[in-house]
Design a protein around this motif. Structure first.
Motif, short mmCIF file in Angstrom:
data_model
loop_
_atom_site.label_atom_id
_atom_site.label_comp_id
_atom_site.label_asym_id
_atom_site.label_seq_id
_atom_site.Cartn_x
_atom_site.Cartn_y
_atom_site.Cartn_z
N GLU A 209 -72.89 -95.28 -57.15
CA GLU A 209 -71.64 -94.61 -56.43
C GLU A 209 -71.65 -93.39 -55.70
OE1 GLU A 209 -72.36 -95.30 -59.49
OE2 GLU A 209 -71.36 -97.32 -59.84
N GLN A 210 -72.58 -92.42 -55.98
CA GLN A 210 -72.85 -91.18 -55.36
C GLN A 210 -74.32 -90.94 -55.09
OE1 GLN A 210 -70.39 -87.88 -57.38
NE2 GLN A 210 -70.12 -89.45 -58.91
N PRO A 211 -74.92 -91.97 -53.82
CA PRO A 211 -76.10 -91.84 -53.70
C PRO A 211 -76.69 -90.33 -53.15
CG PRO A 211 -74.84 -92.90 -52.16
CD PRO A 211 -73.95 -92.65 -53.04
N PHE A 212 -75.83 -89.54 -52.63
CA PHE A 212 -76.16 -88.46 -51.96
C PHE A 212 -76.10 -87.21 -52.77
CE2 PHE A 212 -74.18 -91.08 -48.59
CZ PHE A 212 -75.23 -91.15 -47.74
N ARG A 213 -75.60 -87.17 -54.08
CA ARG A 213 -75.41 -86.03 -54.86
C ARG A 213 -76.74 -85.47 -55.43
NH1 ARG A 213 -70.85 -84.41 -57.69
NH2 ARG A 213 -71.35 -83.40 -59.39
N GLY A 214 -77.78 -86.53 -55.65
CA GLY A 214 -78.98 -85.70 -55.98
C GLY A 214 -79.76 -84.85 -55.24
N ALA A 215 -79.79 -85.39 -54.03
CA ALA A 215 -80.69 -84.36 -52.90
C ALA A 215 -79.74 -83.15 -52.75
CB ALA A 215 -80.84 -85.27 -51.64
N ALA A 216 -78.39 -83.31 -52.63
CA ALA A 216 -77.64 -82.03 -52.60
C ALA A 216 -77.56 -81.37 -53.59
CB ALA A 216 -76.09 -82.77 -52.27
N GLN A 217 -77.61 -81.83 -54.85
CA GLN A 217 -77.70 -80.85 -56.18
C GLN A 217 -78.97 -80.06 -55.91
OE1 GLN A 217 -76.07 -80.05 -59.64
NE2 GLN A 217 -77.16 -78.60 -58.48
N TYR A 218 -80.03 -80.84 -55.77
CA TYR A 218 -81.45 -80.12 -55.64
C TYR A 218 -81.25 -78.99 -54.76
CZ TYR A 218 -86.28 -79.28 -55.24
OH TYR A 218 -87.48 -78.79 -55.17
#
Length: 379
Positions: free
Chosen positions: A358-367
């Protein structure tokens, strides 16, 4: 020397306090106040006011409305300036490069997808970053790039799927944006995103990403384990089938876990197929796929019994495109693990990831956010 040491120590303390203050503003949902931050940190009102003045001058924090009265003068609320500060989040896959502009609250402002005719190249990544930078007038705080491979600082040490070795992606993107570029392994990025929004499995888990490849991330006491050479979790190219009839992997070996349990292999698709362009659930329901899925699930479960026992991490999260395979796949994995209990090891628990689809971009953004500003979107 003593004076220099004292100044360095004072600077380090101030930086730590700035990070703490920013985290409290970020997690305060627009209700944080100077007085509340002083109470939470134990710092003096003057120190907190100085810290917030610095964050406001840097354009990261802005003042909001007046808080509810508690009997005295109404305090002014504080919030991060999500409108004028953004992150760029990029996901690199063999046949697809996706990107998004993400604000400092974690919300996607805009996103793009760039399909490639062959394996993604550096030019494809540059094109996506340029388009994202052109799509926003806000200040880009950092760029997070999620890659299927070994990320070490600015370098992609190796990506079998992309065919990249020792690629300095930070240098390759210089001149497009002035913000720092933060590289993160795809499984690590998915694990970070999932961990931030779910407390079901606590602070110790193994995240296994199944898509065009297979990777894993180990979270111990809430932190992602990097390993001696940033290769922790690289389980995709461990042989699990042996003999001349074992399938040949893209890495050159035979019988690698990736050749058996990647979603492309489970569905009988060619290596590097664009899983975003196919109906995974429909393909998984085909009789020939169901047989491969059952076999792959058994193989994966047996491999994870060893990994789980070695790490003493009993909770397994299956991510990537795996959740699209449905209940049968994870059911086979659970059943096989239950059939072969490991004495002296905790039994394994399994669930599908909750965030990556649902939120594929969240991980790289959080990192990128954590690496650059030291703060996170707390659970």
């Amino acid at each position: 020397m003593a004076d220099e040491h004292g100044k360095a120590t004072q600077s380090a303390v101030r930086e730590r306090n700035l990070t703490t203050a920013l985290q409290l503003v970020l997690s305060g949902d627009g209700l944080a106040t100077r007085a509340a931050i002083a109470r939470r940190t134990g710092l003096t009102s003057a120190t907190v006011s100085s810290l917030l003045a610095g964050l406001i001058a840097d354009g990261l924090v802005i003042e909001g409305r007046l808080a509810e009265s508690t009997g005295g003068k109404r305090a002014t609320t504080l919030r991060v300036d999500a409108e004028h500060n953004v992150l760029l989040s990029v996901i690199v896959q063999p046949g697809l490069v996706r990107g998004a502009v993400v604000d400092l609250l974690g919300d996607v402002v805009t996103s793009i997808a760039h399909r490639t005719t062959s394996t993604a190249t550096l030019d494809d990544v540059r094109s996506v970053v340029r388009r994202l930078a052109a799509a926003t007038t806000a200040r880009v705080t950092a760029v997070g790039i999620q890659v299927p491979g070994i990320a070490d600082g600015d370098l992609i040490r190796e990506s079998v799927q992309l065919g990249w070795v020792d690629v300095d992606l930070g240098r390759e993107l210089s001149g497009i944006v002035s913000a720092p570029v933060r590289l993160v392994n795809d499984a690590d990025a998915e694990a970070i995103a999932d961990y931030e929004v779910s407390d079901e499995f606590g602070a110790n888990l193994l995240f296994v990403s199944l898509s065009t490849g297979v990777g894993a991330a180990v979270i111990v006491d809430g932190a992602v384990l990097a390993g001696a050479s940033h290769r922790a979790g690289e389980i995709g190219h461990v042989p699990v089938l042996f003999g001349d009839d074992a399938p040949v992997c893209a890495c050159g070996n035979r019988g690698c876990l990736e050749e058996v349990v990647s979603v492309t292999s489970l569905l009988g698709l060619p290596h590097g197929a664009d899983l975003e362009a196919v109906d995974v659930a429909a393909l998984a329901a085909l009789p020939e796929s169901r047989e491969r899925i059952a076999t792959g699930a058994r193989t994966l479960a047996r491999a994870l019994l060893m990994v789980g026992a070695a790490l003493d991490v009993p909770n397994i999260v299956l991510g990537g495109a795996a959740p699209k395979l449905g209940a049968d796949f994870i059911g086979h994995v659970r059943a096989e693990a239950a059939r072969h209990p490991v004495r002296a090891a905790m039994p394994l628990s399994f669930r599908y990831a909750k965030t990556a689809l649902e939120q594929p971009f969240r991980g790289a953004a959080q990192y990128a956010l954590q690496s650059t500003l030291g703060v996170s979107w707390a659970r």
